[in-house]
Design an enzyme around this catalytic site. Structure first.
Site, short mmCIF file in Angstrom:
data_model
loop_
_atom_site.label_atom_id
_atom_site.label_comp_id
_atom_site.label_asym_id
_atom_site.label_seq_id
_atom_site.Cartn_x
_atom_site.Cartn_y
_atom_site.Cartn_z
N ASP A 179 0.85 -1.19 0.00
CA ASP A 179 0.00 0.00 0.00
C ASP A 179 0.88 1.24 0.00
O ASP A 179 1.68 1.43 0.92
CB ASP A 179 -0.85 -0.10 1.29
CG ASP A 179 -2.01 0.85 1.32
OD1 ASP A 179 -2.27 1.51 0.32
OD2 ASP A 179 -2.65 0.91 2.39
N ASP A 241 -10.14 4.52 -0.90
CA ASP A 241 -10.90 3.50 -0.15
C ASP A 241 -12.41 3.56 -0.39
O ASP A 241 -13.02 4.63 -0.40
CB ASP A 241 -10.64 3.65 1.35
CG ASP A 241 -9.21 3.27 1.70
OD1 ASP A 241 -8.41 3.02 0.78
OD2 ASP A 241 -8.90 3.24 2.90
C1 GLA Z 1 -5.16 2.33 3.05
C2 GLA Z 1 -5.74 1.19 2.24
C3 GLA Z 1 -6.74 0.43 3.05
C4 GLA Z 1 -6.09 -0.10 4.31
C5 GLA Z 1 -5.46 1.05 5.08
C6 GLA Z 1 -4.61 0.56 6.25
O1 GLA Z 1 -6.14 3.28 3.34
O2 GLA Z 1 -6.33 1.68 1.07
O3 GLA Z 1 -7.30 -0.63 2.31
O4 GLA Z 1 -5.13 -1.06 3.97
O5 GLA Z 1 -4.60 1.82 4.26
O6 GLA Z 1 -4.02 1.62 6.93
#
Ligand code: GLA
Length: 433
Positions: A179, A241
């Protein structure tokens, strides 16, 4: 979990989304829209994901409050609720699993209090139940929770890629969620960082699904929607997200609802296929929302659209509901064999918006020659959606039957498909001769 990260209303992002939505969901409608390919490799890891990966991830329901017990109970629930047998295989431990310091030799280690037996023991537990084990990291100095200040430390993989990949392989990791988590989004830096981990994973010799999110922290249009990452990763996020709501009206660089993620992802169909999947983020079916916010949790109709349209897009199906108290309705929906068969169809043909339907009707060909038609109502009121048989590219001389995948009922196909579709709902019909 779904922290309201400065949802400041609709600005430039909304206009862009509108333009993108008007471009259409049909690959055929955008031949000049091929994105820049970021790697010469055909696919990052051949054979690890011939169909879209399916699993369950800790983040949407547990955030940073995870521990080994939660993951073990989730693995048990995957078996007892029938999710494993329906195809959900990966149990993914998202952000906040690690100790805030690396070990003396530089290796990552599980948090000693919450994962006292270590991550290899947890992987063994998961594997013993016929499931696969996934874990989370970031290519930068900090993971997203560390960057956001909700978890201490600087334990991203930057500068430790080979060691971390070796550690994951030694633990028995089958899936890495990697990520971005940085506001520095220079494309060359992103390609370098994601490629370094790809190569480090390859060097372990272990088959590992490599799931990347190049969008987190980035303030421009999400790079996951702008480029073709297929030679670098097994799957890549197309948006920021997804929250358990329909529409957050927050702009594309913030969290989005189901309708907005669909609007951003549907113009990209045709970029995906075996071992390289577009990822419109984890499912939010059954994920509790926050009342009074734009993400109060999905209605049953919105849940059908979340699962049904993800299946139409051949998207990875990574659930995030609290498995230990999955309701019968959630479990029934998530394990719907007919819809999962659409998602997992090995042909992975791109869905196409049916011309003349204002993108309310989509069509996709499956490997057995049948077609699936999705009727999606993005409006806030119920509406009738009709598609003339002539728009379906079916043989004139054959008789066809349309099976509603939600209730299993079949009816002979007449001169048109017509259905009353509830607000935000999706009807899925599998039509075979
Ligand atoms: C980002 C990702 C999420 C999750 C969070 C964890 O926002 O897009 O899916 O993994 O980090 O902190």
């Amino acid at each position: 979990m779904f922290a309201h990260r400065g949802l400041t209303g609709c600005r430039a992002g909304c206009f862009l989304l509108l333009v993108v939505a008007l471009l259409g969901c049909s690959a055929a409608s955008m031949p000049s829209d091929r994105p820049t390919r970021l790697s010469d490799a055909a696919v990052a890891f051949a054979g690890v994901a011939p169909t879209p990966p399916m699993g369950w991830d800790t983040w949407n329901s547990y955030g940073c409050t995870i521990d080994a017990g939660i993951v073990e109970r989730a693995a048990d629930a995957m078996v007892s609720t029938g999710m494993r047998d329906a195809g959900y295989r990966y149990v993914i431990v998202d952000d906040c699993w690690f100790a805030t310091q690396r070990a003396e030799n530089g290796a990552l280690q599980g948090d000693p209090v919450r994962f006292p037996d270590g991550m290899a023991a947890l992987a063994d537990y998961v594997h013993a139940r016929g499931l696969k084990f996934g874990i989370y990291e970031s290519p930068n100095a900090q993971t997203c929770a560390q960057l956001g200040g909700t978890y201490p430390g600087n334990t991203g993989s930057l500068g430790h890629e080979r060691l971390d990949a070796d550690t994951f392989a030694a633990w028995g990791v089958d899936y890495l969620k990697y990520d971005w988590c940085s506001t520095e989004s220079d494309l060359t830096a992103q390609v370098g960082a994601f490629t370094r981990m790809r190569d480090a994973l390859r060097a372990t010799g272990r088959p590992i699904v490599y799931s990347i999110n190049p969008n987190s922290g980035v303030v421009q249009t999400p790079p996951g929607s702008r480029y073709d990452w297929s030679g670098i990763a097994t799957m890549w996020r197309t948006t920021n997200d997804l929250h358990p709501g329909w529409e957050l009206d927050a702009g594309e660089t913030q969290g989005q609802g189901v309708r907005e993620v669909l609007d951003a992802t549907c113009p990209l169909v045709g970029r995906q296929g075996p071992d390289h999947w577009l990822d419109p983020d984890m499912l939010v079916v059954g994920v509790p929302g926050t009342p009074g916010t734009p993400y109060p949790g999905l209605t049953p109709a919105e849940q059908r659209t979340n699962l049904g349209m993800w299946a139409m897009l051949s998207a990875p199906l990574i659930a995030g509901n609290p498995l230990t108290f999955t309701s019968a309705a959630t479990a029934n929906l998530l394990t719907d064999a007919g819809v999962i068969a659409v998602d997992q169809d090995p042909l992975a043909a791109p869905a196409e918006a049916i011309p003349g339907t204002d993108e309310k009707a989509w069509r996709r060909t499956l490997s057995d020659g049948s077609i699936v038609v999705a009727l999606i109502n993005r409006d806030d009121v119920a509406g009738r959606i009709t598609v003339p048989r002539t728009a379906l590219a079916l043989s004139d001389s054959k008789n066809y039957v349309a099976q509603n995948l939600w209730d299993g009922r079949s009816t002979p196909l007449d001169h048109e498909i017509a259905a009353e579709v509830a607000a935000h709902d999706t009807v899925l019909l599998r039509i075979s001769g």
